[in-house]
Motif scaffolding. Structure first.
Motif, PDB file in Angstrom:
ATOM      1  N   LEU A  59     -13.221 -14.110   2.308  1.00  0.00           N
ATOM      2  CA  LEU A  59     -12.244 -13.163   1.781  1.00  0.00           C
ATOM      3  C   LEU A  59     -12.684 -12.620   0.424  1.00  0.00           C
ATOM      4  O   LEU A  59     -13.204 -13.359  -0.416  1.00  0.00           O
ATOM      5  N   ASP A  60     -12.453 -11.337   0.215  1.00  0.00           N
ATOM      6  CA  ASP A  60     -12.763 -10.710  -1.063  1.00  0.00           C
ATOM      7  C   ASP A  60     -11.528 -10.534  -1.939  1.00  0.00           C
ATOM      8  O   ASP A  60     -11.647 -10.348  -3.150  1.00  0.00           O
ATOM      9  N   ALA A  61     -10.331 -10.552  -1.325  1.00  0.00           N
ATOM     10  CA  ALA A  61      -9.090 -10.382  -2.079  1.00  0.00           C
ATOM     11  C   ALA A  61      -7.915 -10.820  -1.224  1.00  0.00           C
ATOM     12  O   ALA A  61      -8.013 -10.926   0.003  1.00  0.00           O
ATOM     13  N   VAL A  62      -6.793 -11.048  -1.897  1.00  0.00           N
ATOM     14  CA  VAL A  62      -5.535 -11.385  -1.232  1.00  0.00           C
ATOM     15  C   VAL A  62      -4.486 -10.390  -1.700  1.00  0.00           C
ATOM     16  O   VAL A  62      -4.339 -10.147  -2.898  1.00  0.00           O
ATOM     17  N   CYS A  63      -3.753  -9.809  -0.745  1.00  0.00           N
ATOM     18  CA  CYS A  63      -2.708  -8.843  -1.087  1.00  0.00           C
ATOM     19  C   CYS A  63      -1.360  -9.331  -0.570  1.00  0.00           C
ATOM     20  O   CYS A  63      -1.258  -9.839   0.548  1.00  0.00           O
ATOM     21  N   ALA A  94      -1.108  -6.380  -5.012  1.00  0.00           N
ATOM     22  CA  ALA A  94       0.306  -6.344  -4.623  1.00  0.00           C
ATOM     23  C   ALA A  94       0.702  -4.910  -4.312  1.00  0.00           C
ATOM     24  O   ALA A  94       0.293  -3.974  -4.996  1.00  0.00           O
ATOM     25  N   VAL A  95       1.512  -4.750  -3.256  1.00  0.00           N
ATOM     26  CA  VAL A  95       2.019  -3.428  -2.878  1.00  0.00           C
ATOM     27  C   VAL A  95       3.535  -3.488  -2.743  1.00  0.00           C
ATOM     28  O   VAL A  95       4.099  -4.527  -2.396  1.00  0.00           O
ATOM     29  N   ASN A 187       0.596  -2.587   8.266  1.00  0.00           N
ATOM     30  CA  ASN A 187       0.778  -1.378   7.474  1.00  0.00           C
ATOM     31  C   ASN A 187       0.475  -1.578   5.995  1.00  0.00           C
ATOM     32  O   ASN A 187       0.681  -0.659   5.189  1.00  0.00           O
ATOM     33  N   MET A 188      -0.018  -2.766   5.655  1.00  0.00           N
ATOM     34  CA  MET A 188      -0.500  -3.020   4.299  1.00  0.00           C
ATOM     35  C   MET A 188      -1.980  -2.698   4.157  1.00  0.00           C
ATOM     36  O   MET A 188      -2.499  -2.604   3.039  1.00  0.00           O
ATOM     37  N   ILE A 189      -2.672  -2.539   5.268  1.00  0.00           N
ATOM     38  CA  ILE A 189      -4.140  -2.501   5.262  1.00  0.00           C
ATOM     39  C   ILE A 189      -4.698  -1.350   4.433  1.00  0.00           C
ATOM     40  O   ILE A 189      -5.555  -1.547   3.560  1.00  0.00           O
ATOM     41  N   SER A 190      -4.222  -0.135   4.677  1.00  0.00           N
ATOM     42  CA  SER A 190      -4.746   1.004   3.911  1.00  0.00           C
ATOM     43  C   SER A 190      -4.330   0.929   2.454  1.00  0.00           C
ATOM     44  O   SER A 190      -5.084   1.312   1.546  1.00  0.00           O
ATOM     45  N   LEU A 191      -3.127   0.396   2.213  1.00  0.00           N
ATOM     46  CA  LEU A 191      -2.629   0.264   0.844  1.00  0.00           C
ATOM     47  C   LEU A 191      -3.443  -0.748   0.042  1.00  0.00           C
ATOM     48  O   LEU A 191      -3.806  -0.500  -1.114  1.00  0.00           O
ATOM     49  N   SER A 192      -3.725  -1.895   0.649  1.00  0.00           N
ATOM     50  CA  SER A 192      -4.483  -2.926  -0.062  1.00  0.00           C
ATOM     51  C   SER A 192      -5.940  -2.514  -0.255  1.00  0.00           C
ATOM     52  O   SER A 192      -6.554  -2.824  -1.284  1.00  0.00           O
ATOM     53  N   GLU A 193      -6.486  -1.797   0.711  1.00  0.00           N
ATOM     54  CA  GLU A 193      -7.866  -1.311   0.579  1.00  0.00           C
ATOM     55  C   GLU A 193      -7.976  -0.345  -0.599  1.00  0.00           C
ATOM     56  O   GLU A 193      -8.922  -0.415  -1.404  1.00  0.00           O
TER      57      GLU A 193
END
Length: 223
Positions: A59-63, A94-95, A187-193
């Motif tokens: 993993l490179d990050a956690v959102c 965080a989103v 639906n978090m995927i594009s936001l976290s990217e």
């Protein structure tokens, strides 16, 4: 190239996804009335890592979806996200949960997108977004009645979220669709990217959920 773990626990839906460069590798989610997030979240993370065919160290990050939403659900999600980020020494993202709901309706031909997260009775956490996902009003806890959103008459609107259905019979004066749907980690995927590419990281030590309202604990009635 980024592999990001996304956690969404702001409602009854316990949802986990893993994506690589904005492409979903795995999604595990389940909604229950009793908010069993504390029991299931870590299990879902393990299953998602297995399904994505990676190791947790990859993993490179956690959102995390930070709210608004359920006080208990948000505490569990944020605590777990901070634990993973700290333990793996990875960035925390965080989103806003309203943006998670909006993401599924962008560019679908609506003039306005109005996410609604169920609060109490006829109250919802909400804001108004345009059809491309730009937020137009401040996030608020709003009590819905027959006069709500009067200024939006004539607009093609979609209300989306777990608070949408209960408002359908009240907002009959609007040209609107009502989509009863929980926020999902897919639906978090594009936001976290996007957050990752912008290096918009949170301070793991001090980050807190976005409750919007203070938690009020009810007292048990004396016999």
């Amino acid at each position: 190239m980024a592999i990001i773990l996304n956690l969404e626990t702001s409602t009854k839906n316990c949802s986990v996804s893993i994506a690589k460069d904005g492409v979903q590798l795995c999604l595990i989610e389940e909604s229950e009335e009793n908010y069993a997030h504390g029991e299931k979240l870590n299990q879902f993370v393990d299953w998602c890592i297995e399904g994505a065919e990676i190791e947790i160290k990859d993993l490179d990050a956690v959102c995390v979806s930070k709210g608004p939403g359920s006080y208990t659900g948000l505490r569990i999600g944020v605590s777990s996200a901070k634990g993973f980020a700290y333990g793996l020494d990875k960035p925390l993202l965080a989103v806003n949960t309203l943006n998670v709901l909006v993401d599924s309706q962008i560019n679908k031909g609506f003039d306005l997108i109005v996410p609604m997260i169920d609060a109490r009775r006829m109250e919802v956490y909400t804001a108004i977004f345009d059809g491309q996902g730009k937020q137009l009003t401040e996030t608020e806890a709003k009590v819905i009645d027959e006069a709500s959103f009067e200024d939006l008459k004539g607009k093609n609107i979609v209300f989306i979220g777990d608070g949408a259905e209960k408002c359908k019979d009240v907002l009959v004066h609007l040209n609107a669709e009502f989509v009863q749907e929980f926020p999902s980690a897919k639906n978090m995927i594009s936001l976290s990217e996007e957050k990752y590419l912008q290096e918009s990281f949170e301070d793991v030590a001090y980050f807190e959920p976005y409750y919007l309202k203070d938690f009020i604990a009810g007292k048990k009635k004396t016999q």
